[in-house]
Design a protein around this motif. Sequence first.
Motif, PDB file in Angstrom:
ATOM      1  N   ASN A 103       8.219  17.553  -8.108  1.00 37.94           N
ATOM      2  CA  ASN A 103       9.398  17.262  -8.916  1.00 37.94           C
ATOM      3  C   ASN A 103       9.768  15.783  -8.894  1.00 37.94           C
ATOM      4  OD1 ASN A 103      10.013  19.951  -9.733  1.00 37.94           O
ATOM      5  ND2 ASN A 103      10.900  20.359  -7.712  1.00 37.94           N
ATOM      6  N   ASP A 104       9.328  15.072  -7.854  1.00 37.16           N
ATOM      7  CA  ASP A 104       9.738  13.671  -7.701  1.00 37.16           C
ATOM      8  C   ASP A 104       8.701  12.938  -6.864  1.00 37.16           C
ATOM      9  OD1 ASP A 104      11.474  11.465  -8.088  1.00 37.16           O
ATOM     10  OD2 ASP A 104      12.404  11.789  -6.135  1.00 37.16           O
ATOM     11  N   VAL A 105       8.648  11.624  -7.051  1.00 42.22           N
ATOM     12  CA  VAL A 105       7.782  10.771  -6.241  1.00 42.22           C
ATOM     13  C   VAL A 105       8.505   9.449  -6.017  1.00 42.22           C
ATOM     14  CG1 VAL A 105       6.583   9.859  -8.286  1.00 42.22           C
ATOM     15  CG2 VAL A 105       5.474   9.745  -6.041  1.00 42.22           C
ATOM     16  N   HIS A 106       8.328   8.876  -4.832  1.00 46.25           N
ATOM     17  CA  HIS A 106       8.929   7.570  -4.534  1.00 46.25           C
ATOM     18  C   HIS A 106       7.933   6.730  -3.754  1.00 46.25           C
ATOM     19  CE1 HIS A 106      12.384   4.971  -2.776  1.00 46.25           C
ATOM     20  NE2 HIS A 106      12.009   4.523  -3.965  1.00 46.25           N
ATOM     21  N   TRP A 107       7.568   5.582  -4.336  1.00 46.71           N
ATOM     22  CA  TRP A 107       6.685   4.645  -3.665  1.00 46.71           C
ATOM     23  C   TRP A 107       7.494   3.896  -2.605  1.00 46.71           C
ATOM     24  CZ3 TRP A 107       1.990   3.645  -6.826  1.00 46.71           C
ATOM     25  CH2 TRP A 107       0.976   3.031  -6.080  1.00 46.71           C
ATOM     26  N   SER A 130       3.149  -0.473   1.599  1.00 43.94           N
ATOM     27  CA  SER A 130       2.901  -0.207   0.180  1.00 43.94           C
ATOM     28  C   SER A 130       1.796   0.821  -0.068  1.00 43.94           C
ATOM     29  CB  SER A 130       2.563  -1.516  -0.544  1.00 43.94           C
ATOM     30  OG  SER A 130       1.388  -2.113   0.007  1.00 43.94           O
ATOM     31  N   ASP A 131       1.107   1.282   0.974  1.00 42.66           N
ATOM     32  CA  ASP A 131       0.126   2.359   0.813  1.00 42.66           C
ATOM     33  C   ASP A 131       0.774   3.740   0.868  1.00 42.66           C
ATOM     34  OD1 ASP A 131      -2.176   0.752   0.548  1.00 42.66           O
ATOM     35  OD2 ASP A 131      -2.321   0.520   2.718  1.00 42.66           O
ATOM     36  N   LEU A 132       2.067   3.794   1.192  1.00 41.79           N
ATOM     37  CA  LEU A 132       2.737   5.076   1.393  1.00 41.79           C
ATOM     38  C   LEU A 132       3.550   5.500   0.166  1.00 41.79           C
ATOM     39  CD1 LEU A 132       4.092   4.784   5.055  1.00 41.79           C
ATOM     40  CD2 LEU A 132       1.910   5.726   4.270  1.00 41.79           C
ATOM     41  N   LEU A 133       3.460   6.789  -0.155  1.00 42.24           N
ATOM     42  CA  LEU A 133       4.298   7.416  -1.157  1.00 42.24           C
ATOM     43  C   LEU A 133       4.867   8.697  -0.552  1.00 42.24           C
ATOM     44  CD1 LEU A 133       1.478   6.374  -2.776  1.00 42.24           C
ATOM     45  CD2 LEU A 133       2.820   7.140  -4.726  1.00 42.24           C
ATOM     46  N   ALA A 134       5.983   9.143  -1.104  1.00 42.96           N
ATOM     47  CA  ALA A 134       6.537  10.448  -0.744  1.00 42.96           C
ATOM     48  C   ALA A 134       6.708  11.253  -2.020  1.00 42.96           C
ATOM     49  CB  ALA A 134       7.874  10.292  -0.034  1.00 42.96           C
TER      50      ALA A 134
END
Length: 227
Positions: free
Chosen positions: A93-97, A104-108
């Motif tokens: 439903n959502d993504v946040h870099w 900067s290699d991590l996303l949630a």
Amino acid sequence: MDPPPTGARSGGAMDTKASNKGNVANRLWVGSACKALSMSPNERLMAVCGRDVFKIVSLSNDPGDLSSSSSSSFKEVQSLHQGRKQNLTFSSNDVHWHPLHANSDLLASAATNSTVVVWNLASKLHKHQQCLLQQHRRSVNRVRWHPSEPNLLLSASQDGTAMLWDIREKGGSKITFQEHARHALDAQWCPHMITNLAVSYDDGSLRVWDARMYQTPKHRIEAHFEP
């Protein structure tokens, strides 16, 4: 909530608009409906997610050239949603870099199966899934990294809770914010008071919490009558 940098379209297309004429300048078909977008800290890559899509898109003419400042079109760099048989941790439903350049290699991502997923694009293990945070009981609606604390992650869920996670710690959430049973639609950090956060609910209400004193909210706002 910050506005997305480009347009997410229900038909699965992403658009940018020319600044002077307002017409569509670039378009990329991502294969399925988009639910959310998030820009990388260097503003050269974008994560695109939805129920059946999770892709990394380059805004550079050359996907390997992240320093170019020239006008460019969208180019798909990588699909994280691969194969015919995928579990629902890939449905989002959502993504946040992560907003910090050092991370900067991590996303949630906020998965539809109640999981908060942390992705590491530099890792080859488990299809880039660094960890699965599984304490929500229903679909997750929002994920937001803390703007200055690199290991803290906030989530909001249909189960009525917002949760604060420390991705270094195994097990449950660090803090759970809950006052009533309404669905939690959104959660955002305060940009001026780094321990404060706001959670909105589907009855139109808003709660402001201090993570240091999380037993009860600091403020209750009942100004809206609709989500």
